[in-house]
Design a protein around this motif. Structure first.
Motif, short mmCIF file in Angstrom:
data_model
loop_
_atom_site.label_atom_id
_atom_site.label_comp_id
_atom_site.label_asym_id
_atom_site.label_seq_id
_atom_site.Cartn_x
_atom_site.Cartn_y
_atom_site.Cartn_z
N LEU A 54 1.48 7.59 4.97
CA LEU A 54 1.84 6.17 5.04
C LEU A 54 2.75 5.82 3.87
CD1 LEU A 54 1.27 3.29 6.32
CD2 LEU A 54 -0.57 3.12 4.63
N ASN A 55 3.80 5.05 4.14
CA ASN A 55 4.68 4.60 3.06
C ASN A 55 5.43 3.36 3.50
OD1 ASN A 55 5.82 4.60 0.56
ND2 ASN A 55 6.98 6.48 0.79
N THR A 60 5.80 -2.70 -0.73
CA THR A 60 4.58 -3.50 -0.57
C THR A 60 3.34 -2.64 -0.36
OG1 THR A 60 4.99 -3.70 1.81
CG2 THR A 60 5.83 -5.47 0.38
N ILE A 61 3.52 -1.40 0.12
CA ILE A 61 2.41 -0.50 0.37
C ILE A 61 2.62 0.77 -0.43
CG2 ILE A 61 1.10 0.76 2.11
CD1 ILE A 61 0.97 -2.22 2.49
N LYS A 62 1.57 1.25 -1.08
CA LYS A 62 1.67 2.50 -1.81
C LYS A 62 1.96 3.66 -0.86
CE LYS A 62 -1.85 1.13 -5.20
NZ LYS A 62 -3.20 1.46 -5.72
N ALA A 63 2.63 4.68 -1.37
CA ALA A 63 2.74 5.94 -0.64
C ALA A 63 1.35 6.55 -0.61
CB ALA A 63 3.72 6.88 -1.34
N LYS A 92 1.72 4.53 -6.46
CA LYS A 92 2.54 3.34 -6.59
C LYS A 92 4.01 3.74 -6.68
CE LYS A 92 -0.70 0.14 -8.76
NZ LYS A 92 -0.93 -0.76 -9.92
N HIS A 93 4.86 2.80 -6.34
CA HIS A 93 6.30 3.05 -6.35
C HIS A 93 6.86 2.90 -7.76
CE1 HIS A 93 6.96 3.33 -1.96
NE2 HIS A 93 5.84 2.63 -1.93
N THR A 94 6.53 3.86 -8.62
CA THR A 94 7.03 3.87 -9.98
C THR A 94 8.19 4.85 -10.09
OG1 THR A 94 5.39 5.55 -10.55
CG2 THR A 94 4.79 3.26 -10.95
N ALA A 201 -6.53 -5.16 -0.86
CA ALA A 201 -5.68 -5.36 -2.03
C ALA A 201 -5.33 -4.04 -2.70
CB ALA A 201 -6.36 -6.29 -3.02
N GLY A 202 -6.26 -3.09 -2.68
CA GLY A 202 -6.03 -1.81 -3.32
C GLY A 202 -4.93 -0.99 -2.67
N ASN A 203 -4.53 -1.36 -1.47
CA ASN A 203 -3.48 -0.63 -0.77
C ASN A 203 -2.12 -1.31 -0.88
OD1 ASN A 203 -5.09 1.47 0.24
ND2 ASN A 203 -5.94 0.07 1.76
N SER A 204 -2.06 -2.37 -1.65
CA SER A 204 -0.78 -3.06 -1.83
C SER A 204 -0.25 -2.77 -3.23
CB SER A 204 -0.96 -4.57 -1.63
OG SER A 204 -1.80 -5.09 -2.63
#
Length: 206
Positions: A54-55, A60-63, A92-94, A201-204
């Motif tokens: 999932l990405n 808005t959504i973590k990989a 996270k998208h870092t 919330a943990g998936n955002s």
């Protein structure tokens, strides 16, 4: 965005892609690979297990990579799969997310190797439920435990699950009618398709 997918399918080209869906106007993608299956009591009622990738393209959504028994075909089933996943990796998208994903690629591939043991445990549980007939009292206690509030919504939820329980998947497997397994199927059908769900919330990306 999907380094896990490329690495996994290169290592296991024989594994079939089960679904590839775009959600939220194409901003969120979920791709699943079928990695195992269970035939409950040899009835032909098949439960398949999936490795899902999932990405989001808007951050808005973590990989995520997660392993579950829910094939993602919509937002409801995506959220249900994530919430019941027995293994999950999220990123996270870092700036260094791509490097972190590449470092963990082997972990994603190893999930498939562990699936056989997981399937055996789940099969034993499902077949135990399939052999157990429920009394009305026990069934009502299950509903009361799931929906303890004395509200109109709770009563509606109970009625929805009870209708699914009585239908028994259109009685496709008559031997399972009235069993704990049929109740389990009714509840999962309700959660997957009837209930309105939100992603946690943990998936955002906050």
């Amino acid at each position: 965005k999907f380094e896990f997918c490329a690495a996994f399918f290169q290592a296991y080209p024989e594994i079939p892609i089960a679904s590839a869906i775009a959600m939220r106007g194409g901003a969120v993608l979920n791709l699943s690979a079928r990695i195992g299956e269970i035939d409950v009591l040899g009835s032909g009622d098949i439960h398949r297990s999936y490795l899902c990738f999932l990405n989001s393209f808007d951050g808005t959504i973590k990989a995520q990579v997660y392993k579950c028994f829910v094939r993602p075909v919509c937002w409801n089933t995506t959220v249900a799969g994530i919430s019941t996943a027995d293994f999950k990796m999220a990123y996270k998208h870092t700036k260094n997310v791509r490097a972190r994903i590449r470092e963990d690629t082997n972990k994603a591939a190893q999930l498939m190797l562990a699936q056989q043991a997981t399937d055996e445990r789940v099969k034993e549980t499902l077949e135990t439920l399939a052999k157990r007939k429920l009394t009305r009292k026990t069934y009502e206690a299950i509903l009361d435990d799931l929906f303890p509030e004395d509200t109109t919504q709770a009563r509606t939820n109970k009625a929805t699950v009870s209708a699914l329980f009585a239908a028994n998947d259109n009685n496709a497997f008559p031997d399972f009618k009235g069993t704990a397994y049929a109740a389990y199927n009714a509840v999962t059908n309700y959660v997957d398709h009837a209930k309105t769900v939100r992603i946690r919330a943990g998936n955002s990306n906050s």
